[in-house]
Enzyme design. Structure first.
Site, PDB file in Angstrom:
ATOM      1  N   GLY A 229     -72.993-139.593  17.855  1.00  0.00           N
ATOM      2  CA  GLY A 229     -71.813-139.503  16.995  1.00  0.00           C
ATOM      3  C   GLY A 229     -71.357-138.070  16.877  1.00  0.00           C
ATOM      4  O   GLY A 229     -71.574-137.262  17.790  1.00  0.00           O
ATOM      5  N   SER A 230     -70.761-137.757  15.729  1.00  0.00           N
ATOM      6  CA  SER A 230     -70.137-136.433  15.596  1.00  0.00           C
ATOM      7  C   SER A 230     -71.176-135.342  15.345  1.00  0.00           C
ATOM      8  O   SER A 230     -72.295-135.607  14.884  1.00  0.00           O
ATOM      9  CB  SER A 230     -69.155-136.455  14.425  1.00  0.00           C
ATOM     10  OG  SER A 230     -69.861-136.500  13.209  1.00  0.00           O
ATOM     11  N   VAL A 233     -72.159-135.067  11.442  1.00  0.00           N
ATOM     12  CA  VAL A 233     -73.123-136.066  10.957  1.00  0.00           C
ATOM     13  C   VAL A 233     -74.483-135.839  11.620  1.00  0.00           C
ATOM     14  O   VAL A 233     -75.530-135.834  10.956  1.00  0.00           O
ATOM     15  CB  VAL A 233     -72.615-137.502  11.217  1.00  0.00           C
ATOM     16  CG1 VAL A 233     -73.667-138.525  10.828  1.00  0.00           C
ATOM     17  CG2 VAL A 233     -71.322-137.757  10.458  1.00  0.00           C
ATOM     18  N   GLY A 234     -74.464-135.617  12.926  1.00  0.00           N
ATOM     19  CA  GLY A 234     -75.728-135.432  13.660  1.00  0.00           C
ATOM     20  C   GLY A 234     -76.532-134.267  13.112  1.00  0.00           C
ATOM     21  O   GLY A 234     -77.756-134.360  12.954  1.00  0.00           O
ATOM     22  N   GLU A 251     -77.046-137.254  20.232  1.00  0.00           N
ATOM     23  CA  GLU A 251     -76.008-137.011  21.244  1.00  0.00           C
ATOM     24  C   GLU A 251     -74.736-136.793  20.466  1.00  0.00           C
ATOM     25  O   GLU A 251     -74.293-137.684  19.736  1.00  0.00           O
ATOM     26  CB  GLU A 251     -75.830-138.225  22.162  1.00  0.00           C
ATOM     27  CG  GLU A 251     -76.930-138.428  23.158  1.00  0.00           C
ATOM     28  CD  GLU A 251     -77.076-137.275  24.124  1.00  0.00           C
ATOM     29  OE1 GLU A 251     -76.122-136.490  24.294  1.00  0.00           O
ATOM     30  OE2 GLU A 251     -78.169-137.136  24.673  1.00  0.00           O
ATOM     31  N   GLU A 386     -63.718-130.026  19.328  1.00  0.00           N
ATOM     32  CA  GLU A 386     -63.577-131.370  19.883  1.00  0.00           C
ATOM     33  C   GLU A 386     -62.479-132.121  19.122  1.00  0.00           C
ATOM     34  O   GLU A 386     -62.513-132.215  17.899  1.00  0.00           O
ATOM     35  CB  GLU A 386     -64.893-132.132  19.759  1.00  0.00           C
ATOM     36  CG  GLU A 386     -64.806-133.484  20.430  1.00  0.00           C
ATOM     37  CD  GLU A 386     -66.111-134.246  20.431  1.00  0.00           C
ATOM     38  OE1 GLU A 386     -66.686-134.417  19.342  1.00  0.00           O
ATOM     39  OE2 GLU A 386     -66.529-134.685  21.516  1.00  0.00           O
TER      40      GLU A 386
END
Ligand code: UN1
Length: 497
Positions: A229-230, A233-234, A251, A386
């Site tokens: 995910g983003s 959050v990661g 990832e 991104e």
């Protein structure tokens, strides 16, 4: 159109959430079409799912690998049988065009067959001891209960990347998919259940990341986490796991780049830029959101690229003539449009698109025109951050050295591509591009599952996904080392020499 009741799956039963609350999953191409009514979970639902996974683990870990493989093989066969229906559901729930939805399912099928075979190959090492009458080996063992948190952009493939290897290695699972693609996740789990997974081995919980995702990741009953995910959050989840000594693999994003040298095949590069930049509406973590073009062919490229992108037809991905679908939801829609404004303010040259697309039926969805900025410089935010939408920044480069410097100059490092006919330059690029994945004369998207997948820097943390050496098996198993002394006397390694 059919509307699904999308429930949680806990301990082999399809159940409503304890609270009975629901939320709708909608078609981003037609906001008025509800694809599914989804159970909205909370902590008590996660507790039950974790309990089921914990209990099931004690039997599943002892289930022979080849037989786990048979279940996975059956699941892959069933995915193949349902490929068309699953692809169509993906298009309705997530917006990607049907050919890409089918491709997403194919990636899951491939992963299923591949990991099924691994059930007979979970090999370790046997090596000689320095002492007589002693043997030693390493064996792969499961990690335990995995919490899996997945995104909406590959609603079946990414869960398959995680679930199949986690299962083949003998782990049990609590799976929390993105709330935007709950119906796809439920269909995938349904197939695995029908393929014969024992109850409790795979549990599914729907709900918002903030409510259930973080609770799951920090739950005392799980052993490890895999997240896609983003970056934001990661990184938060990495922090949680770091503080409680829990394995996590992440990832995350990318700011991927296609580099086109003056001897590169221009037409091929334009096709690659189109596919990498606007495929999946730019919503792949591998999307080519930057194109670095050699100064000698810069104008020729811009001309061809702009012309080709202007011909892309937006619409409902179920229609044959559609080339590009919507973006996933309102917050992404607003975010992408905000980045387009940022690009304009930064002084980049907007040469195509730049607006929401609201013609005809598209007025009902989150459509954004394919957007190209030229005259982008590497320090601009649109060249560094991104965006995750159909927005491509074209940057002029002096030569290969300059191109590599620009490519490496963002916090990310997932995927990159080089178009050239010069074999020496390909070798330099392979060596010097700081990316997990490098393509030569092909676009930045389309990784195959039999090699490890993942990036460096802000693109990911920990071990890799997918296959090959150092790929998923190393993520979803750990090593146990066994020494056996059958000499019947005390032998001292390193000392009795
Ligand atoms: C992702 O966007 O998170 O290489 C994964 C690709 C696909 C997977 C993308 N096979 O583009």
């Amino acid at each position: 159109m059919q509307m699904e009741q999308v429930k949680n799956y806990i301990n082999g039963e399809w159940v409503d959430s304890r609270s009975g609350k629901t939320f709708p999953s909608i078609n981003p191409a037609k906001k008025d079409e509800i694809v599914g009514i989804v159970s909205s979970s909370h902590h008590e639902d996660v507790d039950e799912a974790v309990k089921a996974a914990r209990e099931a683990y004690e039997e599943w870990r002892l289930f022979p690998g080849p037989r786990r493989g048979e279940i996975l093989f059956r699941a892959a066969e069933m995915l193949l049988k349902h490929k068309e229906a699953l692809g169509r559901l993906e298009t309705r729930e997530m917006g990607k065009i049907l050919s890409e939805g089918l491709g997403d399912v194919q990636e899951a099928i491939d992963m299923g067959y591949y990991m099924a075979g691994e059930g007979r190959r979970l090999a370790g090492e046997t090596v000689p001891s320095e002492l007589p009458n002693k043997d030693m080996k390493s064996i792969r063992v499961p990690v335990g209960v995995f919490g899996l948190v997945t995104p909406w952009n590959f609603p079946i493939a990414i869960p398959a990347w995680k679930i199949f290897p986690a299962l083949i290695c003998g782990n049990t699972i609590v799976f929390k998919p993105s709330s935007d693609t709950s119906a796809c996740a439920a269909k995938f789990v349904e197939i695995l259940a029908e393929a014969g997974l024992p109850k409790g081995v795979l549990n599914l919980i729907h709900g918002a990341g903030g409510d259930v995702g973080e609770y799951l990741v920090s739950h005392p009953g799980i052993d490890a986490v895999s997240f896609t995910g983003s970056f934001d959050v990661g990184t938060r989840l990495e922090g949680i796991c770091g503080s409680i000594h829990r394995l996590i693999v992440t990832e995350m994003g990318g700011k991927n780049i296609i580099l086109i040298m003056d001897d590169g095949d221009l037409s091929l590069a334009v096709e690659g830029a189109l596919w990498g930049g606007f495929g999946t509406s730019g919503q792949r973590c591998t999307a080519a959101s930057r194109i670095g073009v050699h100064k000698k062919i810069y104008h020729a490229f811009i001309e061809k690229f702009r012309a080709a992108a202007s011909r892309l037809k937006l619409g409902d991905g179920l229609k044959k003539e559609t080339n590009m679908g919507p973006v996933i939801n309102e917050s992404q829609f607003n975010k992408v449009l905000r980045y387009i404004e940022i690009g304009k303010e930064e002084g980049a040259n907007l040469i195509l698109g730049g607006r929401a697309y609201q013609e005809g039926e598209c007025s009902k969805g989150y459509f954004i025109e394919p957007t190209i900025f030229s005259e982008v410089t590497p320090e601009m935010r649109i060249a560094r951050e991104e965006i995750f939408g159909p927005v491509v920044s074209v940057i002029k480069v002096e030569d290969l050295e300059d191109a590599i410097r620009i490519a490496n100059g963002t916090p990310y490092g997932l995927s990159s591509a080089l178009y050239t006919k010069n074999v020496n330059e390909t070798a330099i690029a392979e060596r010097d591009l700081d990316f997990g994945i490098i393509y030569i004369n092909a676009s930045t998207i389309g990784a195959e599952i039999q090699l490890p997948f993942g990036g460096i820097k802000h693109s990911g943390y920990g071990r890799k996904e997918a296959g090959g050496r150092g790929g998923a098996l190393d993520t979803y198993s750990r090593w146990k080392v066994i020494y056996r002394d059958f000499s019947g006397r005390l032998q001292k390694a390193q000392i009795d020499r």
